[in-house]
Design a protein around this motif. Structure first.
Motif, PDB file in Angstrom:
ATOM      1  N   LEU A  70      11.916   5.382 -24.089  1.00 58.92           N
ATOM      2  CA  LEU A  70      10.879   6.329 -24.523  1.00 58.92           C
ATOM      3  C   LEU A  70      11.425   7.365 -25.492  1.00 58.92           C
ATOM      4  O   LEU A  70      10.666   7.912 -26.302  1.00 58.92           O
ATOM      5  CB  LEU A  70      10.264   7.004 -23.302  1.00 58.92           C
ATOM      6  N   LEU A 105       9.518   7.999 -28.869  1.00 64.87           N
ATOM      7  CA  LEU A 105       9.070   9.358 -29.188  1.00 64.87           C
ATOM      8  C   LEU A 105       9.491   9.761 -30.592  1.00 64.87           C
ATOM      9  O   LEU A 105       8.722  10.406 -31.331  1.00 64.87           O
ATOM     10  CB  LEU A 105       9.638  10.334 -28.152  1.00 64.87           C
ATOM     11  N   LEU A 133       5.722  13.160 -29.961  1.00 62.26           N
ATOM     12  CA  LEU A 133       4.811  13.269 -28.821  1.00 62.26           C
ATOM     13  C   LEU A 133       3.852  12.093 -28.809  1.00 62.26           C
ATOM     14  O   LEU A 133       3.632  11.432 -29.830  1.00 62.26           O
ATOM     15  CB  LEU A 133       4.050  14.599 -28.823  1.00 62.26           C
ATOM     16  N   LEU A 134       3.285  11.837 -27.611  1.00 62.91           N
ATOM     17  CA  LEU A 134       2.348  10.729 -27.427  1.00 62.91           C
ATOM     18  C   LEU A 134       1.000  11.266 -26.969  1.00 62.91           C
ATOM     19  O   LEU A 134       0.930  12.348 -26.367  1.00 62.91           O
ATOM     20  CB  LEU A 134       2.888   9.739 -26.383  1.00 62.91           C
ATOM     21  N   GLU A 154      -1.952   7.847 -23.035  1.00 64.83           N
ATOM     22  CA  GLU A 154      -0.808   6.930 -23.079  1.00 64.83           C
ATOM     23  C   GLU A 154       0.358   7.491 -22.279  1.00 64.83           C
ATOM     24  O   GLU A 154       1.032   6.764 -21.533  1.00 64.83           O
ATOM     25  CB  GLU A 154      -0.397   6.693 -24.530  1.00 64.83           C
ATOM     26  N   SER A 155       0.624   8.802 -22.404  1.00 66.09           N
ATOM     27  CA  SER A 155       1.726   9.417 -21.672  1.00 66.09           C
ATOM     28  C   SER A 155       1.507   9.315 -20.170  1.00 66.09           C
ATOM     29  O   SER A 155       2.421   8.963 -19.409  1.00 66.09           O
ATOM     30  CB  SER A 155       1.849  10.892 -22.068  1.00 66.09           C
ATOM     31  N   LEU A 177      13.823  10.262 -20.448  1.00 67.50           N
ATOM     32  CA  LEU A 177      13.266   9.375 -21.481  1.00 67.50           C
ATOM     33  C   LEU A 177      14.162   8.176 -21.749  1.00 67.50           C
ATOM     34  O   LEU A 177      13.682   7.046 -21.895  1.00 67.50           O
ATOM     35  CB  LEU A 177      13.040  10.168 -22.776  1.00 67.50           C
ATOM     36  N   THR A 233       9.957  14.910 -17.815  1.00 68.37           N
ATOM     37  CA  THR A 233       9.812  13.821 -18.792  1.00 68.37           C
ATOM     38  C   THR A 233       8.375  13.753 -19.311  1.00 68.37           C
ATOM     39  O   THR A 233       8.146  13.584 -20.525  1.00 68.37           O
ATOM     40  CB  THR A 233      10.206  12.490 -18.134  1.00 68.37           C
ATOM     41  N   LEU A 234       7.387  13.883 -18.421  1.00 69.65           N
ATOM     42  CA  LEU A 234       5.988  13.869 -18.846  1.00 69.65           C
ATOM     43  C   LEU A 234       5.677  15.063 -19.748  1.00 69.65           C
ATOM     44  O   LEU A 234       4.949  14.938 -20.738  1.00 69.65           O
ATOM     45  CB  LEU A 234       5.073  13.876 -17.615  1.00 69.65           C
ATOM     46  N   LEU A 236       6.821  14.206 -23.205  1.00 71.25           N
ATOM     47  CA  LEU A 236       5.948  13.214 -23.843  1.00 71.25           C
ATOM     48  C   LEU A 236       4.670  13.859 -24.364  1.00 71.25           C
ATOM     49  O   LEU A 236       4.171  13.515 -25.442  1.00 71.25           O
ATOM     50  CB  LEU A 236       5.600  12.106 -22.850  1.00 71.25           C
ATOM     51  N   LEU A 237       4.116  14.801 -23.603  1.00 72.84           N
ATOM     52  CA  LEU A 237       2.835  15.413 -23.979  1.00 72.84           C
ATOM     53  C   LEU A 237       2.984  16.451 -25.093  1.00 72.84           C
ATOM     54  O   LEU A 237       2.095  16.597 -25.943  1.00 72.84           O
ATOM     55  CB  LEU A 237       2.222  16.090 -22.752  1.00 72.84           C
TER      56      LEU A 237
END
Length: 841
Positions: free
Chosen positions: A159, A163, A169-170, A174-175, A204, A267-268, A271-272
């Motif tokens: 990830l 990324l 960012l996603l 999806e994240s 990640l 980690t989330l 991603l966000l």
């Protein structure tokens, strides 16, 4: 004159003209160079032994003393270990080997503690294999002496790399879907008995996305192998965690399941928002005391993120572990967030509206055939688009990818996965309309058929293999039944196969893949004179290969160089041979004397074949000609020329009127012998290397160097099936006398036994140390033989795939094997020009 020999570009071994693959290493000879010095040859390279102690592993080195796992490259190094991409030479697959490497600065006691912790943690991680989780790679083996864990190699991108490609960012949906799958894996790990398995390094870089869209959690657990005094010292140069992701209690050596939830929440968050805290070791004291909170609320960075997501992360990143949700609660919250507020109903192929997952599974079981088409069609896409159930869609794709050639198995796997207590716990129910089969009184040489109707009365899909006594020949060796389906099975009692007299009582075992067996009792009455007849009529005595030790009875020095071609006459009294020395000979099997010299200028002889009526012998060679000789007078009857290609193998049709050849130009030809006309051409593939004709003449099997077997309808010439199961290119193939079984061999030394009627792989047989050059099945179908360049012949039981015996002669490579029609002899040709006859007794 023969053409020039060929040198292997991989190992420089000298190969005879016309060879397509190296006899020493099995490499293709598509790119060859002429020989300058015929003495050029060198032994095959072997993997060096593993280096001592903590020396780094280099490419080509084995990590174990047996030399099974060979290093290809280093793929990662951390504070406490190294990761290598290794090749498993036994199962021909790539794996990842995680190796603990202590810090040279540690004391002897610290290293000892680290080794003990590593062993304990590795043994704990191995328990994850049962029953397993779709987002956790399987652990194949633990090597304590080498401090290595060998596990499944997942090819994908982490990830962190994804990324970077996506502007840091996603999208939220999806994240959440990606992290939801990781939370599912953590829930499984934390629920293990007798104690939870912790990851301790969720981030990640340790989350992979493969090409099928499946998430994999990797690199788990090994930080536990570090002694506590090292973990607890934040001044140490090798920190037991990742700054900004590892929670405070883990730095203090007090990791627990909610420590992984903290790291997953961090980690989330990244991603966000794309936010990654910049912490140094100097920040650790403030972080450990709770003064420093590295992650701001996500809506302060992106107000568009839902408040429910922010609330979940605030709890997941709480300073105190007790204030964080468990992995199971975190997973459930993500499921709720991903579920659409109003779920649109799916419309099944028969028009039925389906509102949820439970209703879908109930409908699929009740409408099995429609469900197959839907599952292998667009069901996963509809579940994603209409229900937003990404995980369910991923599991559907996993079902179809794991069972691409057996749709029934894919549907059964999906239903069992989603209802493990109900459908998944169902026992198979196979019912026979005749639980007892009585063939009645039978004469000595009699064969008699009986039929039994088998029905699947259960909920599960059945895959059944048949184990039968010697005197019973089933029409199928395996079969499959979906729920409610029925199958007719023909059983033939052949009294020639029995060495007993009087009342025969046996069991036919029908073994389902779960291990459950169903039984049919079979019986017959054989004349009491049978045993006396067997003892007194020695010349007619049946040879029991699977019950006796097989030994060499005679050896003929038949040719100068490789013996490529062997075939028994239909009566088993004579044997035709051909080799590299351009000679074709006929031999008397009773004493090994020569009957006739058919040819001395045939070119490199690749194949010989007797006609079923015993009147003709066909010879194929590398000079582009197929010669037909009279078996009795030894005169040349006919020559079939193919200047554009040489014919690698020849077979007669059952009526002896047509010759079937397999050419180097990827064409199978049917020749009418009366005038030499080509009746039919079947285009195969350029890498086709061997041809087998089913004895009834209705099917052809072509072994190919692309690891596939292609099955052709002999009458129509069309491709009807492609069989996969080998890991390297094929080099040999043969049918059983009944035509229901197929055997194949490949250049990596593996042998496969197939149910040829259903195209199902029954057994993968391993033991040879070099390329397989020839395979054969005994006329009674109970034993199979494989010959290899390692100089051995292996005899295998076809009923269970177990090794019966290893035959070793002179040590020369085995190039050709064939059983006599009456099953009394096995003939083997080798690289030194010898033909050896083998027999039990």
């Amino acid at each position: 004159m023969p053409s020039l020999p060929l040198s292997c570009p991989a190992c420089n071994h000298i190969n005879p003209p016309g060879s397509r693959f190296c006899n020493a290493c099995g490499s293709p000879l598509g790119v060859t160079r002429p020989l300058v010095d015929p003495r050029l040859t060198r032994p095959r390279p072997t993997a060096p032994l593993p280096p001592p102690d903590d020396a780094p592993l280099i490419a080509g080195a084995a990590i174990d003393l047996a030399g099974r796992y060979v290093v290809r490259e280093t793929i990662g190094k951390g504070g406490f270990g190294e990761a290598y991409l290794v090749f498993d030479r036994q199962l021909s697959r790539f794996c990842v080997a995680k190796r603990q490497v202590p810090n040279p600065a540690w004391t002897a006691r610290t290293k000892e503690l680290a080794a003990q912790n590593f062993v304990r943690e590795a043994e704990l991680l191995v328990t994850l294999n049962t029953p397993g989780h779709p987002n956790i790679p399987e652990i194949y083996e633990f090597l304590p002496e080498q401090r290595c864990l060998v596990m499944k190699y997942v090819e994908g991108r982490n990830l962190s790399e994804i990324l970077r490609e996506r502007n840091s960012l996603l999208p939220p949906a999806e994240s959440l879907a990606l992290i939801r799958d990781v939370a599912s894996a953590l829930t499984y790990m934390h629920s293990r008995d007798p104690e939870p398995v912790l990851h301790r390094d969720v981030k990640l870089a340790n989350i992979l996305l493969d090409s099928a869209g499946r998430i994999w959690l990797i690199d788990f657990g090994l930080s536990r192998a570090i002694p506590a005094q090292i973990q607890n010292d934040p001044r140490h140069t090798q920190l037991a965690g990742t700054l900004g992701i590892t929670p405070p209690e883990q730095w203090r050596g007090q990791a627990e399941p909610r420590s992984d939830v903290y790291a997953l929440s961090a980690t989330l968050h990244t991603l966000l928002t794309g936010f990654q805290p910049l912490l140094t070791k100097a920040d650790l004291p403030n972080f450990l005391s709770g003064v420093l909170q590295p992650y701001p609320p996500v809506r302060s960075i992106d107000p568009a993120i839902p408040a429910e997501v922010e609330n979940l992360l605030l709890h997941g990143l709480a300073f105190k572990p007790a204030e964080r949700p468990s992995a199971a609660a975190f997973y459930k919250a993500l499921e709720t967030l991903l579920r659409p507020r109003t779920q649109t109903k799916l419309q099944a192929p028969d028009g039925t509206p389906i509102g949820d997952e439970k209703a879908l599974m109930v409908w699929a079981e009740a409408n099995w055939d429609h469900a197959l088409t839907w599952l292998y069609g667009n069901l996963a896409e509809q579940v994603e688009q209409l229900w937003g159930r990404n995980k369910l869609a991923a599991e559907m794709r996993a079902a179809t990818s794991q069972h691409p050639n057996d749709r029934h198995a894919g549907l059964d796997w999906l239903l069992a996965t989603h209802d493990s207590q109900g459908f998944g716990a169902e026992r198979p129910r196979l019912v026979a309309d005749r639980p007892i089969l009585d063939f009645g009184s039978m004469a000595l040489e009699e064969r008699r058929d009986e039929w039994v109707l088998l029905s699947n009365r259960g909920r599960r899909y059945l895959r059944v293999t048949i184990q039968h006594p010697r005197w019973i020949i089933p029409s199928l060796l395996s079969f499959s039944l979906s729920p409610g389906q029925r199958q007719q099975l023909k059983l033939t009692a052949d009294m020639r196969r029995s060495s007993e007299s009087g009342k025969l009582r046996d069991l036919l075992l029908l073994k389902e893949q779960s291990g459950i067996s169903f039984r049919i009792e079979i019986q017959a009455q054989l004349s009491r004179w049978r045993a006396f007849w067997l003892r007194t009529v020695g010349g007619q005595r049946t040879m029991h290969w699977e019950e006796n030790t097989v030994h060499a009875v005679r050896t003929i020095h038949a040719h100068k160089g490789n013996v490529w071609a062997l075939d028994f006459g239909p009566g088993g009294l004579e044997l035709a041979s051909g080799g590299w020395d351009e000679a074709v000979r006929l031999w008397r099997t009773s004493d090994g004397s020569m009957i006739a010299r058919l040819d001395d200028q045939a070119g490199n002889v690749l194949s010989v074949s007797f006609s079923p009526d015993g009147l003709l012998v066909a010879v194929a060679s590398s000079n582009g000609e197929v010669k037909i000789w009279g078996a009795r007078g030894g005169k040349l009857v006919q020559t079939l020329a193919t200047p554009q290609a040489y014919q690698e193998s020849v077979h007669f049709s059952p009526d002896s009127q047509v010759l079937i050849t397999n050419g180097s130009d990827a064409t199978i030809r049917y020749w009418r012998l009366s005038d030499g006309a080509v009746l039919q051409r079947i285009a195969t593939v350029p890498n086709a290397v061997a041809l087998a004709c089913r004895p009834d003449g209705q099917a052809l099997a072509v072994a190919c160097h692309d690891r596939r077997i292609r099955m052709y309808d002999a009458e129509r010439g069309n491709l009807v099936a492609t069989l996969t199961g080998h890991r390297e290119g094929l080099s040999a193939i043969a049918f059983s006398l009944e035509g229901t079984m197929l055997i194949s061999g490949s250049t990596d030394g593996m042998v496969c036994l197939w149910d040829s009627e259903h195209g199902e792989l029954r057994y993968q047989l391993r033991g040879h140390q070099n390329a397989i050059r020839s395979v054969a099945i005994h006329p009674d179908g109970l034993l199979a033989a494989s010959g290899s360049m390692d100089g051995s012949i292996r005899l295998w039981r076809t009923t269970d795939g177990e090794l019966h015996q290893v035959l070793k002669g002179t040590g020369s490579g085995i190039l050709r094997l064939t059983f006599s029609p009456n099953g009394e002899l096995l003939a083997a040709g080798d690289t030194d020009g010898r033909i050896t006859f083998w027999q039990p007794g």
